[in-house]
Design a protein around this motif. Structure first.
Motif, PDB file in Angstrom:
ATOM      1  N   ALA A   1       6.169   6.422  -4.639  1.00  0.00           N
ATOM      2  CA  ALA A   1       6.512   5.341  -3.705  1.00  0.00           C
ATOM      3  C   ALA A   1       6.266   3.983  -4.360  1.00  0.00           C
ATOM      4  N   GLY A   2       5.137   3.849  -5.041  1.00  0.00           N
ATOM      5  CA  GLY A   2       4.855   2.600  -5.757  1.00  0.00           C
ATOM      6  C   GLY A   2       5.868   2.353  -6.852  1.00  0.00           C
ATOM      7  N   GLY A   3       6.304   3.401  -7.502  1.00  0.00           N
ATOM      8  CA  GLY A   3       7.282   3.273  -8.594  1.00  0.00           C
ATOM      9  C   GLY A   3       8.633   2.762  -8.129  1.00  0.00           C
ATOM     10  N   VAL A   4       9.138   3.272  -7.003  1.00  0.00           N
ATOM     11  CA  VAL A   4      10.450   2.798  -6.538  1.00  0.00           C
ATOM     12  C   VAL A   4      10.372   1.338  -6.093  1.00  0.00           C
TER      13      VAL A   4
ATOM     14  N   SER B   1      -7.434   7.548  -8.269  1.00  0.00           N
ATOM     15  CA  SER B   1      -7.945   8.906  -8.288  1.00  0.00           C
ATOM     16  C   SER B   1      -7.935   9.441  -6.876  1.00  0.00           C
ATOM     17  N   GLN B   2      -7.310  10.558  -6.719  1.00  0.00           N
ATOM     18  CA  GLN B   2      -7.300  11.198  -5.418  1.00  0.00           C
ATOM     19  C   GLN B   2      -7.540  12.682  -5.615  1.00  0.00           C
TER      20      GLN B   2
ATOM     21  N   ARG C   1      -0.893  16.312  -5.029  1.00  0.00           N
ATOM     22  CA  ARG C   1       0.408  16.120  -4.383  1.00  0.00           C
ATOM     23  C   ARG C   1       0.474  14.747  -3.699  1.00  0.00           C
ATOM     24  N   THR C   2      -0.592  14.369  -3.019  1.00  0.00           N
ATOM     25  CA  THR C   2      -0.646  13.056  -2.371  1.00  0.00           C
ATOM     26  C   THR C   2      -0.602  11.947  -3.414  1.00  0.00           C
ATOM     27  N   ALA C   3      -1.345  12.121  -4.501  1.00  0.00           N
ATOM     28  CA  ALA C   3      -1.355  11.114  -5.574  1.00  0.00           C
ATOM     29  C   ALA C   3       0.035  10.949  -6.173  1.00  0.00           C
ATOM     30  N   MET C   4       0.735  12.042  -6.373  1.00  0.00           N
ATOM     31  CA  MET C   4       2.094  11.974  -6.930  1.00  0.00           C
ATOM     32  C   MET C   4       3.024  11.231  -5.984  1.00  0.00           C
TER      33      MET C   4
ATOM     34  N   ASP D   1       0.888  -1.159   0.000  1.00  0.00           N
ATOM     35  CA  ASP D   1       0.000   0.000   0.000  1.00  0.00           C
ATOM     36  C   ASP D   1       0.926   1.209   0.000  1.00  0.00           C
ATOM     37  N   PRO D   2       1.241   1.747  -1.191  1.00  0.00           N
ATOM     38  CA  PRO D   2       2.267   2.785  -1.271  1.00  0.00           C
ATOM     39  C   PRO D   2       1.832   4.111  -0.671  1.00  0.00           C
TER      40      PRO D   2
END
Length: 190
Positions: free
Chosen positions: A85-88, A72-73, A77-80, A7-8
């Motif tokens: 985090a999910g990307g790394v 969708s958020q 900024r939170t979505a980014m 859960d990123p």
């Protein structure tokens, strides 16, 4: 199958490890929440998250990683931050040749509760029940990470069968088109 559920998030990133058994049997093996301070530089926060995920992957040897897809958020900024985090974590898995699947929140909720619009309390209650836990996992990021891993364990076999069916259909279509081209070529030659 041994699945690392993620859960990123930048402030709290939930990590879990689930092992699937026969049918819909799943067992929780480990759970953690990686926390990073909001006042820390973004690159340092991502490094802390990546280091924790890499440690988990190297220690637990998951066969798959399931990450919540940023759907969708309201807060961009939170979505980014969530996506980064999910990307790394996806990158860390790719470096280890561990397959990564992204699941939407509604897919996870639907798999675990039967309702794609379930609230966090419902998800936590069902995760607790499915895994036979004595207490509810907290914070919610921990429960969500477990839900992601459960979702993947239950959806992966179906997704694999669908991929095989699509591949077989594509191969059959290719053979049909080749045969049709051959028939047309023979008809022209007459």
């Amino acid at each position: 199958m041994r699945v690392m559920g993620v859960d990123p998030g930048l402030t709290r990133c939930g990590l879990s490890l689930i092992e699937s058994g026969r049918g819909r049997e799943v067992t929780a093996l480990d759970i953690d929440v990686v926390r990073t301070p909001a006042d820390m530089e973004l690159s340092r926060r991502l490094l802390l998250i990546a280091n924790a995920a890499e440690y988990w992957m190297d220690t637990h040897k998951p066969t798959a990683v399931a990450i919540e897809r940023v759907f969708s958020q309201q807060n961009v900024r939170t979505a980014m931050g969530t996506a980064q985090a999910g990307g790394v974590i996806a990158l860390a898995a790719a470096r280890r040749d561990i397959p990564v699947t992204f699941h939407t929140p509604s897919q996870v909720k639907s798999a675990v509760t039967g309702n794609g619009a379930a609230d966090k309390n419902q998800v936590t209650a069902m995760v607790t029940r499915i895994l036979g836990l004595q207490t509810k996992p907290t914070p919610a990021d921990a429960a969500d990470a477990l839900a992601l891993a459960i979702c993947h364990c239950w959806r992966a076999p179906m997704m694999e069968r669908m991929a095989q069916a699509e591949a077989a259909a594509a191969e059959q279509k290719k053979r049909y088109e080749a045969r049709l081209a051959q028939v047309r070529k023979e008809a022209k030659a007459r």
